[in-house]
Every structure is written in structure tokens, then in C-alpha cells.
Design an enzyme around this catalytic site. Structure first.
Site, PDB file in Angstrom:
ATOM      1  N   LYS A  69      13.981   4.811  -8.469  1.00  0.00           N
ATOM      2  CA  LYS A  69      13.829   4.133  -9.758  1.00  0.00           C
ATOM      3  C   LYS A  69      12.653   4.700 -10.543  1.00  0.00           C
ATOM      4  O   LYS A  69      12.766   4.976 -11.747  1.00  0.00           O
ATOM      5  CB  LYS A  69      13.640   2.630  -9.533  1.00  0.00           C
ATOM      6  CG  LYS A  69      14.898   1.911  -9.051  1.00  0.00           C
ATOM      7  CD  LYS A  69      14.603   0.496  -8.596  1.00  0.00           C
ATOM      8  CE  LYS A  69      15.853  -0.171  -8.050  1.00  0.00           C
ATOM      9  NZ  LYS A  69      15.595  -1.509  -7.465  1.00  0.00           N
ATOM     10  N   GLN A 114      11.337  -5.877  -6.239  1.00  0.00           N
ATOM     11  CA  GLN A 114      12.324  -5.319  -5.311  1.00  0.00           C
ATOM     12  C   GLN A 114      12.671  -6.337  -4.226  1.00  0.00           C
ATOM     13  O   GLN A 114      11.792  -6.887  -3.567  1.00  0.00           O
ATOM     14  CB  GLN A 114      11.763  -4.038  -4.663  1.00  0.00           C
ATOM     15  CG  GLN A 114      12.721  -3.345  -3.719  1.00  0.00           C
ATOM     16  CD  GLN A 114      13.966  -2.822  -4.414  1.00  0.00           C
ATOM     17  OE1 GLN A 114      13.899  -2.291  -5.503  1.00  0.00           O
ATOM     18  NE2 GLN A 114      15.108  -2.991  -3.771  1.00  0.00           N
ATOM     19  N   ASP A 145      16.269  -6.965 -14.125  1.00  0.00           N
ATOM     20  CA  ASP A 145      17.306  -7.143 -13.099  1.00  0.00           C
ATOM     21  C   ASP A 145      18.405  -8.087 -13.589  1.00  0.00           C
ATOM     22  O   ASP A 145      19.507  -8.098 -13.056  1.00  0.00           O
ATOM     23  CB  ASP A 145      16.697  -7.710 -11.810  1.00  0.00           C
ATOM     24  CG  ASP A 145      16.562  -6.652 -10.718  1.00  0.00           C
ATOM     25  OD1 ASP A 145      17.269  -5.626 -10.791  1.00  0.00           O
ATOM     26  OD2 ASP A 145      15.757  -6.853  -9.796  1.00  0.00           O
TER      27      ASP A 145
END
Length: 292
Positions: free
Chosen positions: A54, A98, A121
Site C-alpha cells: 500500500k 490495518q 477503508d
């Protein structure tokens, strides 16, 4: 019938190239450079690999990428304080924590603590509600976005009247991809572990999305001739040679000759997930410039 392998790597590259141009335009016109901060707690090896990818791809298209690494024993209170600081930092446009988190930390509390406008997200309840209501402005979960892009890559932009069957009802993939396909005027069925006659349900699908986390779960006789199959699964299995192999939720080789198109694992949905994360980060940054 010739089956098409849906190339997620190529689709992700096309999207990243488009985003890179928009990043330059945003910097040139408004002096805003999109910024993503990723928070990782603990030492899970797979999580660190994901975060590394990422960070790399964020920087490659000209965005700012920051990473906050916290130890396994980090308290929930400390993590929430970190998120509050990031929420209040105008130079940070996107925040991603995460997952999974250590067991002593409540994931739902952490997700709720992220500002909905920075929730790249797309897991915050406000973004979920906007998606459910069909409102504009929702930051949509990345994997579902990627799934729909790949479906359109094969079937075109008009999905009206297609019957989509989603196997899996998670908040991360199953439910949001169902909402997105409803918005595309598909008829949507959400199937799951309690669904009766699951193979027969799947056989009705023009579009079959498998997101159950069970290796090779979907068999050839579950799939309608010519269907478009999107395999979200990433499962690690041990081969006869003692090596680790990545496979999806679909028995790829068995299904390949039956369907019209299918995403491979790896190289299908996975690359699109990160590309759509960058897309959400750009969207969050544009809000600072009051751009659509």
C-alpha cells in the site's frame, strides 16, 4: 466458448495511471497533495506485506504515504488517541488501520473512531449507511469497488437485469458488493453458510461473487454456463511438495471451462483492492478542495 481471464493487475494499473493524473491536477490547481496514513499494530507478517504494498503504490502515483507502527501490546486507549490526532490533522486525508488487530483491541470501536470523511477503508457506519441508502459521498469499501469494476470490464457498464449471487455476507465484502450491484440494477441474492441448496442458487447467477474464505469451495457444477465469476478468496494451502500456495474460493481449473470469465488468484481482485484504496484517498483529498 472461450473463457476470459479477467486481468486484475492490468485493470489496477489503468486505474492507478488515471489517479496519478488527477493527483497532479489537484496539486497544480489547489496545492493539495493527497495523503494516506496507515496504522499497523503488532507483527503479523501478512499485514506488514499488505502495508508495504500500500505504501509503495501510494507513493508511486504521487501521493504522500505515512506509516505508524505500534507494538503488539499497544493499548486501545493509546490507539484511539492516535486516531483522534490524525482526525484533527488537516494534512492527513485518509486513515487506514490495518486489520486484524490484536485480540485485546475492539475493532468496531477503532473503526468508529476514524472520521467518516477520512475512512478510506469505507468501514465506518456512516459510510455503510450512505452506501445502503444510495447516497452520494460514501467512501465505499475497496474490495467491493474492485469487484464491480472487474465485472464491468467483462460485461460492460450496463449490468441491468443481470442476476448476481454473492456467497458471503460480511460487512467488508458481501453486503457492500450486494449494495453496489443493486445500484447497477442487478437482481441480487446474498447466499451464506445457512443457505439451503446453495449449488442450485449459484447456478442461477449471471454474476457469481465468491467471498467465503474457503479454498476451492465453488465447484464447476455450481456455475451457470457463461457466467462471470469474481473470486475474492485468498487462501493459503500446503501443496504436496510442502510449499505454500495461494488459491481462491473457486475451484479455478474446474470452473474455467464452464464460465464466461473468471478472476484468477492471485492477480484478480487483490490488485484492485489497493487501487481502489488510492481512489478513496483521492476522493477524500478532493473534499478538502470542495471538488466532486
Amino acid at each position: 466458448m472461450i473463457t476470459m481471464n479477467i486481468d486484475g493487475k492490468l485493470a489496477a494499473k489503468i486505474l492507478r495511471d488515471k489517479l496519478a493524473i488527477e493527483v497532479v491536477e489537484l496539486k497544480s490547481r489547489y496545492n493539495i497533495k493527497p495523503s494516506l496514513t496507515v496504522v499497523i499494530v503488532g507483527d503479523d507478517p501478512a499485514s506488514h506485506v499488505y502495508v508495504k504494498n500500500k505504501v509503495k503504490q501510494t507513493q508511486e502515483i504521487g501521493m504522500i504515504s505515512n506509516e505508524i507502527k505500534l507494538s503488539e501490546d499497544t493499548t486501545q486507549e493509546y490507539l484511539l488517541n492516535q486516531l483522534e490526532q490524525l482526525n484533527n490533522d488537516d494534512s492527513v486525508h485518509g486513515i487506514l488501520v490495518q486489520l486484524p488487530l490484536p485480540k485485546h483491541i475492539d475493532e468496531s470501536a477503532v473503526i468508529s473512531a476514524i472520521s467518516p470523511d477520512k475512512d478510506v477503508d469505507g468501514f465506518h457506519a456512516m459510510n455503510s449507511g450512505r452506501l445502503f441508502n444510495g447516497e452520494s459521498g460514501a467512501l465505499v469499501p475497496c474490495t467491493p469497488q474492485g469487484c464491480v469494476i472487474l465485472v464491468k470490464q467483462h460485461l460492460g457498464n450496463d449490468l441491468s437485469g443481470k442476476h448476481a449471487v454473492i456467497i458471503g455476507r460480511s460487512n467488508i465484502v458481501g453486503k457492500p458488493v450486494a449494495m453496489l450491484l443493486l445500484q447497477e440494477n442487478c437482481t441480487v441474492t446474498i447466499a451464506h453458510s445457512r443457505t439451503k441448496n446453495l449449488p442450485e442458487v449459484c447456478q442461477q447467477a449471471d454474476i457469481l461473487v465468491a467471498a467465503v474464505g474457503i479454498a476451492d469451495f465453488v465447484k464447476a457444477d455450481w456455475v451457470k454456463e457463461g457466467a462471470t465469476v469474481i473470486d475474492v478468496g485468498i487462501n493459503r494451502i500446503l501443496t504436496d511438495e510442502g510449499k505454500i500456495k495461494l488459491v481462491g474460493d473457486v475451484d479455478y481449473h474446474a470452473v474455467f471451462d464452464k464460465c464466461g470469465a473468471i478472476t484468477p488468484v492471485p492477480g484478480g481482485v487483490g490488485p484492485m483492492t489497493i487501487a481502489c484504496l488510492l481512489k478513496n484517498t483521492l476522493a477524500a483529498a478532493k473534499r478538502c478542495a470542495h471538488q466532486p
